[in-house]
Design a protein around this motif. Structure first.
Motif, mmCIF file in Angstrom:
data_model
loop_
_atom_site.group_PDB
_atom_site.id
_atom_site.type_symbol
_atom_site.label_atom_id
_atom_site.label_comp_id
_atom_site.label_asym_id
_atom_site.label_seq_id
_atom_site.Cartn_x
_atom_site.Cartn_y
_atom_site.Cartn_z
ATOM 1 N N VAL A 99 7.249 3.543 -8.157
ATOM 2 C CA VAL A 99 7.741 4.434 -7.114
ATOM 3 C C VAL A 99 9.016 5.091 -7.619
ATOM 4 N N THR A 140 0.851 -1.185 0.000
ATOM 5 C CA THR A 140 0.000 0.000 0.000
ATOM 6 C C THR A 140 0.890 1.240 0.000
ATOM 7 N N ASP A 141 0.294 2.399 -0.304
ATOM 8 C CA ASP A 141 1.075 3.639 -0.283
ATOM 9 C C ASP A 141 1.673 3.887 1.097
ATOM 10 N N GLU A 142 0.887 3.603 2.124
ATOM 11 C CA GLU A 142 1.360 3.818 3.487
ATOM 12 C C GLU A 142 2.547 2.929 3.822
ATOM 13 N N SER A 185 0.735 5.066 -9.376
ATOM 14 C CA SER A 185 -0.182 3.924 -9.297
ATOM 15 C C SER A 185 0.534 2.585 -9.357
ATOM 16 N N MET A 236 4.654 1.407 1.698
ATOM 17 C CA MET A 236 5.827 1.768 0.900
ATOM 18 C C MET A 236 6.473 3.042 1.432
ATOM 19 N N SER A 237 5.660 3.964 1.911
ATOM 20 C CA SER A 237 6.208 5.174 2.528
ATOM 21 C C SER A 237 6.994 4.821 3.785
ATOM 22 N N TYR A 296 11.063 10.116 -2.117
ATOM 23 C CA TYR A 296 10.286 9.237 -2.987
ATOM 24 C C TYR A 296 8.977 9.901 -3.390
ATOM 25 N N ASN A 297 8.421 9.396 -4.501
ATOM 26 C CA ASN A 297 7.086 9.762 -4.952
ATOM 27 C C ASN A 297 6.410 8.477 -5.423
ATOM 28 N N ILE A 298 5.190 8.252 -4.985
ATOM 29 C CA ILE A 298 4.486 7.014 -5.288
ATOM 30 C C ILE A 298 3.417 7.275 -6.340
#
Length: 342
Positions: free
Chosen positions: A247, A225-227, A244, A229-230, A240-242
């Motif tokens: 990354v 999930t974005d969370e 769809s 991976m962050s 970083y920038n995520i």
């Protein structure tokens, strides 16, 4: 690390006045049996004859080694050139928090080594248990950190992480890139960086929820999930920038694109760079024509981010940090902000 030869022997007290009933009970001995054993000199002579050559001496505590060395020196028995591995200190860095020590019995339990409690403190069995413990920890830690690197000083035999402030402050000191299993070869972990999170550990007996969520094992298995991976990128202090299905990651050296599909990394691209022959010291200059395909070290996002982190730290170390003073200050500010976000 196959067992080729073993040796054990009881050692007689130098005098009955040194009799300690608690020690004898702990070591499963009686005063009579101890006083009938061979003298210290005979036992140490047999050790020298049994092991005329060795590269490493593995002991549980430093006191054990000092006792052994003092005895060999007392009787004039020369020792081959070797390195000392204080196994309890090794476990402190690979399975604890880098500060607190782990007891022998607890280490056996955490590693899943079968033992009989009544045989503990019986030297013959303790040596056998420690052999199995050492082998298992070596294999597990080597597998656990196969994507990670450290920096080893061949002169001091001290291991540093790539971001160690002491190593960076003294970059003129020669260090070699090494795998983290070199800790099992008699090398010491730096006191400055040895307690940091970048030293991924086996994490025996971790009970804190915060620490649990920071474990490599836990992070490796998270759905992407974005969370999550962050959380992983923040752990390694990367920008970083995520998107769809990808990354974008930027380090102090270069940019990367990590492609994601079904919670797995499918492709990895690295920013192109070229070498200008007319530049002093042939410093690499990045260009922006695009990215090239990089060999994928793993399908797990955590392992790929770890690879990116240490790949670019190695490149910076190899080329020398030629950034301006203001760039260095700005990088430190970004690192501080990332720490506060983590």
């Amino acid at each position: 690390m196959n067992l080729k030869k073993s040796f054990s022997g009881a050692m007689r007290l130098s005098s009955e006045e040194k009799y300690n009933p608690d020690t004898l009970v702990l070591s499963h001995s009686t005063l009579k049996s101890v006083m009938q054993a061979n003298s210290e000199e005979i036992v140490l002579r047999k050790i020298k004859m049994s092991f005329p050559k060795y590269k490493y001496v593995v002991v549980w505590t430093k006191d054990t080694y000092e006792l052994f060395k003092r005895g060999m020196d007392t009787y004039g028995y020369s020792m081959p050139r070797h390195r000392v591995i204080v196994f309890q200190e090794v476990l402190m860095h690979i399975a604890s928090d880098g500060v607190n020590q782990i007891g022998f019995e607890r280490a056996l339990k955490q590693a899943g080594i079968e033992y009989q409690k009544n045989f503990l403190h019986y030297s013959k069995h303790d040596a056998n248990y420690m052999y199995h413990l050492f082998c298992k920890c070596y294999k597990e830690y080597t597998r656990w950190t196969n994507q990670e690197i450290c920096y080893l000083s061949p002169r001091s035999h001290i291991i540093h992480t790539g971001s160690c402030r002491y190593a960076n402050r003294n970059h003129f000191l020669a260090t070699n890139r090494a795998a983290k299993y070199v800790i099992f070869q008699g090398n010491r972990v730096c006191k400055i960086c040895g307690c940091e999170d970048e030293w991924n550990r086996l994490q025996w007996g971790v009970s804190s929820g915060v620490k649990q969520n920071n474990r490599a094992e836990y992070l490796r298995e998270l759905p992407l999930t974005d969370e999550n991976m962050s959380m992983i990128c923040n752990k390694f202090r990367l920008d970083y920038n995520i998107a769809s299905d990808m990354v974008f990651i930027r380090t102090a050296f270069s940019g990367w694109i990590v492609y994601i599909q079904n919670d797995r990394v499918t492709k990895l691209r690295h920013e192109n760079y070229r070498q200008r022959r007319d530049e002093a010291l042939k410093i690499h200059k990045k260009c922006f024509e695009g990215y090239h395909k990089q060999k994928l070290p793993s399908s797990r996002f955590y392992d790929v981010v770890s690879y990116i982190k240490y790949h670019d730290e190695e490149m910076l170390k190899r080329l020398g940090d030629k950034r301006s003073r203001i760039d260095i200050i700005l990088d430190r500010i970004r690192e501080h902000d990332a720490e506060n976000m983590a």
